[in-house]
Design an enzyme around this catalytic site. Structure first.
Site, PDB file in Angstrom:
ATOM      1  N   GLY A 122       9.910 -25.449 -34.007  1.00  0.00           N
ATOM      2  CA  GLY A 122      10.146 -24.667 -33.124  1.00  0.00           C
ATOM      3  C   GLY A 122       9.247 -24.329 -31.470  1.00  0.00           C
ATOM      4  N   THR A 123       7.821 -25.581 -31.606  1.00  0.00           N
ATOM      5  CA  THR A 123       6.761 -25.261 -30.654  1.00  0.00           C
ATOM      6  C   THR A 123       7.652 -25.660 -29.237  1.00  0.00           C
ATOM      7  OG1 THR A 123       5.695 -25.955 -31.850  1.00  0.00           O
ATOM      8  CG2 THR A 123       4.872 -25.923 -29.247  1.00  0.00           C
ATOM      9  N   GLY A 124       8.851 -26.456 -28.915  1.00  0.00           N
ATOM     10  CA  GLY A 124       9.783 -26.934 -27.594  1.00  0.00           C
ATOM     11  C   GLY A 124      10.359 -25.361 -27.537  1.00  0.00           C
ATOM     12  N   CYS A 125      10.718 -25.265 -28.156  1.00  0.00           N
ATOM     13  CA  CYS A 125      12.266 -23.617 -28.122  1.00  0.00           C
ATOM     14  C   CYS A 125      11.150 -23.153 -27.604  1.00  0.00           C
ATOM     15  CB  CYS A 125      12.807 -23.751 -29.710  1.00  0.00           C
ATOM     16  SG  CYS A 125      13.533 -25.214 -29.900  1.00  0.00           S
TER      17      CYS A 125
ATOM     18  N   THR B 160       4.205 -25.979 -36.798  1.00  0.00           N
ATOM     19  CA  THR B 160       4.465 -26.183 -35.375  1.00  0.00           C
ATOM     20  C   THR B 160       5.905 -25.644 -34.719  1.00  0.00           C
ATOM     21  OG1 THR B 160       4.375 -29.007 -35.496  1.00  0.00           O
ATOM     22  CG2 THR B 160       2.315 -27.324 -34.930  1.00  0.00           C
TER      23      THR B 160
ATOM     24  N   LYS C 169       5.705 -32.309 -21.568  1.00  0.00           N
ATOM     25  CA  LYS C 169       4.353 -32.230 -22.824  1.00  0.00           C
ATOM     26  C   LYS C 169       3.740 -32.989 -23.378  1.00  0.00           C
ATOM     27  CE  LYS C 169       8.269 -29.983 -24.697  1.00  0.00           C
ATOM     28  NZ  LYS C 169       9.338 -29.740 -25.169  1.00  0.00           N
TER      29      LYS C 169
END
Length: 267
Positions: free
Chosen positions: A209-212, A207, A174
């Protein structure tokens, strides 16, 4: 018949990341969400003020309860906090034959640590080889490899292949921590780049919680029977919409959450 996705992760009391974000993404993308809580965090948009790991026998009991009763189609793994929890989860899902998405959660958006230093090696050795795909950001990939963070696309691809060499079937590198107006994510296999996903970088601080959300969205797609590239493509498009609508929510005083239900109700 409903398709079932399972998230094994920590709880975010602020609702923007962790189990809460995963279940929202599962629902938004048409899957039935189940959950195993590995840690309870006292967390909001500004900070993580406390972390309480769940006892190992309770983590194991949650996993056994879900897998013994429900036909789970995909598993997403997030915050695991300690080496012992990592080992417990790996053992509990040993006989699971479906896809596993591993989000290598290490640091919260606030900058607070969510993975003990001594747990990094265990994560690398025990769960990375178990994963259908892992979804590290650039600092996480670098920490797993004990290298400097990637500085360009070539570095990202090389680190993705190095992570595949550790046993992961694929790696979604990412580019959110990179610079430039265009954000690039690379889906990397042992052979090289399987797909590239680009998006205009959005000027927002919301942003959390973007990865979750991205990893659970990929798991939702895999649970529905999509191949990995299509699951990532669907997840990427959904995530961009959730980020674009995040400012409309106006929640919290720090890094606010995404709008997981931007397709269902406007803020």
């Amino acid at each position: 018949m409903a398709r079932i996705a399972l998230t094994i992760a920590g709880s975010d009391s602020g609702g923007g990341a962790g189990i809460q974000a995963d279940l929202k993404a599962f629902s938004a993308l048409g899957t039935f969400g189940t959950s195993v809580i590995t840690a309870v965090t006292a967390q909001n948009t500004q900070a993580v003020t406390a972390v309480h790991p769940i006892p190992l026998d309770v983590v194991r009991a949650q996993i056994d309860a879900v897998l013994s009763d429900m036909d789970v189609n995909a598993i997403k793994i997030g915050m695991l906090a300690t080496p012992e929890i990592i080992q417990t989860v790996a053992e509990a899902i040993r006989d699971f034959s479906g896809p596993v998405v591993l989000d290598t959660v290490m640091i919260a958006k606030s900058g607070d640590a969510l993975l003990a230093d001594e747990a990094v090696a265990t994560l690398r050795e025990v769960l990375v080889p178990r994963a259908t795909v892992i979804t590290p950001n650039l600092p996480e990939a670098a920490r797993l490899l004990d290298q400097a963070s990637a500085v360009d696309d070539a570095d990202m691809v090389a680190q993705g292949q190095a992570l595949c060499a550790l046993g992961a079937q694929a790696v979604l590198m990412k580019g959110g921590h990179a610079s430039g107006e265009i954000c690039r994510d690379f889906l990397v296999s042992p052979e090289g780049v399987a797909a590239e996903f680009t998006a205009q970088r959005k000027n927002t601080r919301n942003t959390h919680g973007t990865g979750c959300t991205l990893s659970s969205s990929v798991a939702a797609g895999l649970a529905k029977g999509l191949n990995l590239e299509d699951a990532v493509s669907e997840a990427h498009a959904y995530l961009q919409g959730a980020i674009a609508a995040a400012d409309d929510l106006n929640i919290g005083k720090g890094h606010g959450p995404l709008h997981h239900f931007h397709r269902v109700w406007p803020a």
